[in-house]
Write a protein that holds these residues in place. Sequence first.
Motif, PDB file in Angstrom:
ATOM      1  N   ARG A   1      71.716  24.447  25.933  1.00 24.42           N
ATOM      2  CA  ARG A   1      72.997  24.776  25.286  1.00 24.42           C
ATOM      3  C   ARG A   1      73.985  25.370  26.283  1.00 24.42           C
ATOM      4  NH1 ARG A   1      69.502  27.128  21.108  1.00 24.42           N
ATOM      5  NH2 ARG A   1      69.220  25.595  19.434  1.00 24.42           N
ATOM      6  N   MET A   2      73.473  25.847  27.384  1.00 23.50           N
ATOM      7  CA  MET A   2      74.358  26.351  28.447  1.00 23.50           C
ATOM      8  C   MET A   2      74.784  25.159  29.288  1.00 23.50           C
ATOM      9  SD  MET A   2      72.260  29.762  29.653  1.00 23.50           S
ATOM     10  CE  MET A   2      71.445  30.795  28.445  1.00 23.50           C
ATOM     11  N   LYS A   3      75.929  24.628  29.001  1.00 24.31           N
ATOM     12  CA  LYS A   3      76.384  23.375  29.624  1.00 24.31           C
ATOM     13  C   LYS A   3      76.571  23.496  31.134  1.00 24.31           C
ATOM     14  CE  LYS A   3      76.572  21.445  25.590  1.00 24.31           C
ATOM     15  NZ  LYS A   3      75.515  20.477  25.206  1.00 24.31           N
ATOM     16  N   ALA A   4      76.718  24.714  31.630  1.00 22.68           N
ATOM     17  CA  ALA A   4      76.964  24.888  33.068  1.00 22.68           C
ATOM     18  C   ALA A   4      75.690  24.781  33.902  1.00 22.68           C
ATOM     19  CB  ALA A   4      77.626  26.242  33.329  1.00 22.68           C
ATOM     20  N   LEU A   5      74.521  24.763  33.265  1.00 20.78           N
ATOM     21  CA  LEU A   5      73.268  24.732  34.026  1.00 20.78           C
ATOM     22  C   LEU A   5      72.971  23.329  34.529  1.00 20.78           C
ATOM     23  CD1 LEU A   5      70.801  27.022  32.035  1.00 20.78           C
ATOM     24  CD2 LEU A   5      72.404  27.618  33.855  1.00 20.78           C
TER      25      LEU A   5
ATOM     26  N   VAL B   1      77.850  30.972  32.446  1.00 23.51           N
ATOM     27  CA  VAL B   1      76.592  31.455  31.862  1.00 23.51           C
ATOM     28  C   VAL B   1      76.788  32.828  31.228  1.00 23.51           C
ATOM     29  CG1 VAL B   1      74.277  32.289  32.432  1.00 23.51           C
ATOM     30  CG2 VAL B   1      75.057  30.095  33.313  1.00 23.51           C
ATOM     31  N   LEU B   2      77.452  33.727  31.947  1.00 24.24           N
ATOM     32  CA  LEU B   2      77.671  35.077  31.414  1.00 24.24           C
ATOM     33  C   LEU B   2      78.560  35.049  30.173  1.00 24.24           C
ATOM     34  CD1 LEU B   2      78.164  37.080  34.738  1.00 24.24           C
ATOM     35  CD2 LEU B   2      76.146  37.037  33.262  1.00 24.24           C
ATOM     36  N   GLN B   3      79.562  34.202  30.172  1.00 20.09           N
ATOM     37  CA  GLN B   3      80.431  34.088  28.995  1.00 20.09           C
ATOM     38  C   GLN B   3      79.661  33.551  27.789  1.00 20.09           C
ATOM     39  OE1 GLN B   3      83.685  31.664  30.389  1.00 20.09           O
ATOM     40  NE2 GLN B   3      84.824  33.409  31.211  1.00 20.09           N
ATOM     41  N   TYR B   4      78.816  32.543  28.021  1.00 19.71           N
ATOM     42  CA  TYR B   4      78.037  31.964  26.928  1.00 19.71           C
ATOM     43  C   TYR B   4      77.068  32.996  26.342  1.00 19.71           C
ATOM     44  CZ  TYR B   4      74.582  29.210  24.415  1.00 19.71           C
ATOM     45  OH  TYR B   4      73.727  28.731  23.447  1.00 19.71           O
ATOM     46  N   VAL B   5      76.333  33.698  27.212  1.00 19.90           N
ATOM     47  CA  VAL B   5      75.341  34.671  26.750  1.00 19.90           C
ATOM     48  C   VAL B   5      76.010  35.806  25.985  1.00 19.90           C
ATOM     49  CG1 VAL B   5      73.616  36.360  27.515  1.00 19.90           C
ATOM     50  CG2 VAL B   5      73.717  34.106  28.575  1.00 19.90           C
TER      51      VAL B   5
ATOM     52  N   ASP C   1      79.591  45.668  36.887  1.00 26.16           N
ATOM     53  CA  ASP C   1      78.471  45.221  36.059  1.00 26.16           C
ATOM     54  C   ASP C   1      78.652  43.738  35.750  1.00 26.16           C
ATOM     55  OD1 ASP C   1      80.564  45.221  34.253  1.00 26.16           O
ATOM     56  OD2 ASP C   1      79.837  46.929  33.096  1.00 26.16           O
ATOM     57  N   LEU C   2      77.748  43.200  34.921  1.00 25.75           N
ATOM     58  CA  LEU C   2      77.809  41.779  34.577  1.00 25.75           C
ATOM     59  C   LEU C   2      79.056  41.453  33.764  1.00 25.75           C
ATOM     60  CD1 LEU C   2      74.079  41.065  33.642  1.00 25.75           C
ATOM     61  CD2 LEU C   2      75.285  40.433  35.736  1.00 25.75           C
ATOM     62  N   ASN C   3      79.531  42.410  32.998  1.00 24.99           N
ATOM     63  CA  ASN C   3      80.734  42.144  32.206  1.00 24.99           C
ATOM     64  C   ASN C   3      81.959  41.975  33.095  1.00 24.99           C
ATOM     65  OD1 ASN C   3      81.956  41.946  29.476  1.00 24.99           O
ATOM     66  ND2 ASN C   3      83.109  43.741  30.164  1.00 24.99           N
ATOM     67  N   GLU C   4      82.028  42.739  34.176  1.00 21.97           N
ATOM     68  CA  GLU C   4      83.152  42.580  35.110  1.00 21.97           C
ATOM     69  C   GLU C   4      83.093  41.209  35.778  1.00 21.97           C
ATOM     70  OE1 GLU C   4      85.251  44.678  39.007  1.00 21.97           O
ATOM     71  OE2 GLU C   4      83.376  45.474  38.210  1.00 21.97           O
ATOM     72  N   ILE C   5      81.890  40.749  36.086  1.00 23.54           N
ATOM     73  CA  ILE C   5      81.741  39.398  36.648  1.00 23.54           C
ATOM     74  C   ILE C   5      82.198  38.356  35.626  1.00 23.54           C
ATOM     75  CG2 ILE C   5      80.098  37.723  37.581  1.00 23.54           C
ATOM     76  CD1 ILE C   5      78.374  40.090  38.477  1.00 23.54           C
ATOM     77  N   ARG C   6      81.859  38.585  34.376  1.00 22.35           N
ATOM     78  CA  ARG C   6      82.225  37.634  33.295  1.00 22.35           C
ATOM     79  C   ARG C   6      83.727  37.470  33.153  1.00 22.35           C
ATOM     80  NH1 ARG C   6      83.635  37.995  27.774  1.00 22.35           N
ATOM     81  NH2 ARG C   6      83.690  40.259  27.955  1.00 22.35           N
ATOM     82  N   VAL C   7      84.481  38.554  33.329  1.00 24.27           N
ATOM     83  CA  VAL C   7      85.932  38.507  33.120  1.00 24.27           C
ATOM     84  C   VAL C   7      86.693  38.270  34.425  1.00 24.27           C
ATOM     85  CG1 VAL C   7      85.820  39.945  31.062  1.00 24.27           C
ATOM     86  CG2 VAL C   7      86.144  41.030  33.304  1.00 24.27           C
ATOM     87  N   SER C   8      85.981  38.142  35.526  1.00 20.66           N
ATOM     88  CA  SER C   8      86.654  37.893  36.809  1.00 20.66           C
ATOM     89  C   SER C   8      87.072  36.438  36.918  1.00 20.66           C
ATOM     90  CB  SER C   8      85.716  38.250  37.974  1.00 20.66           C
ATOM     91  OG  SER C   8      85.375  39.608  37.966  1.00 20.66           O
ATOM     92  N   THR C   9      88.046  36.182  37.775  1.00 20.54           N
ATOM     93  CA  THR C   9      88.472  34.809  38.024  1.00 20.54           C
ATOM     94  C   THR C   9      87.529  34.153  39.034  1.00 20.54           C
ATOM     95  OG1 THR C   9      89.928  35.451  39.841  1.00 20.54           O
ATOM     96  CG2 THR C   9      90.870  35.451  37.623  1.00 20.54           C
ATOM     97  N   ILE C  10      87.584  32.833  39.070  1.00 17.84           N
ATOM     98  CA  ILE C  10      86.731  32.098  40.006  1.00 17.84           C
ATOM     99  C   ILE C  10      87.086  32.448  41.447  1.00 17.84           C
ATOM    100  CG2 ILE C  10      86.194  29.782  40.862  1.00 17.84           C
ATOM    101  CD1 ILE C  10      86.370  28.801  37.969  1.00 17.84           C
TER     102      ILE C  10
END
Length: 288
Positions: free
Chosen positions: A112-116, A82-86, A50-59
């Motif tokens: 506010r999402m600095k990565a965009l 983005v996922l971490q910020y949201v 899910d999106l949470n697994e993507i959020r906690v995955s490494t680059i």
Amino acid sequence: MTLLKKRYSATLPKYDRPVLETILHGICLENTTNELADQVLEDLLDGFHDLNEIRVSTISELEPVFASVGDAEWRSYRIRSVLQYVFDKEFCFDLEGMRKKTLEQAQKQLTRMKALTPFVLNHTLQVVLGSHLVPADEKILNASKWLGLLPADESIETASDSLKSTARKSDAPLLSHLLRCLATDEELQADFNLDKNPLPEEGVDLMDAPSRLEDLFANPLSKQKKKTVKKKKAAVKGKKAVTKVKKKVPAKKTKSVKKAVKKTAAKSSATKKTTKKKVPKKSSSTKK
């Protein structure tokens, strides 16, 4: 736009994803085609629980998903950021409330999402709110400068606002789509590489864009390079063939040479036999 419609499909891609997935798709879409971006986003969502697994995955764990579109590390970092910020802000992965906001409010939320990047921000505003914008990434920026839609010194930060003045609000989504098709056309990549193929110093006239586009479609740099490479290969093959012909010895001469070698070999063997005569042994009586 008429010329671009003839070369590319005028059917707009379907952008019916949730707001957060629209942002993620924008990150996949930057500097590539819609087809590749759709496939990459699908692989990303299917490759993780899910999106949470993507959020906690490494680059490094996310990078293989973006191998086909390039800039894998860059995209992986932005997706995860983005996922971490949201999640830290909303404690969930839901941004559907943005649809009810004004353009100014939504723009503040996204900034506010600095990565965009400017492209992802404007792409999201155009798709989610229907804002009058023409999102521009680096490839669209270069193609727009080549056409004369933008001046040569236009920056990526201001390109979207400048491009929207070239089309009505109703035509902006189609113009965005056609510019993307043009900018990501593999056959024309060499023409839009402004580092190797810079624009003329006197600038580009937008009124000449249709005629220049027709010439470009008929004879792009990629075709010109293929022709020169073929000519060079043919010239090299011709030189090699000439050198081989020069080196070849006529068949008659080679036969006579072989006969002469055989005769000399026979004479030398005969002389060796005569020189190697046995010396007679002394008799026993003479020894006594």
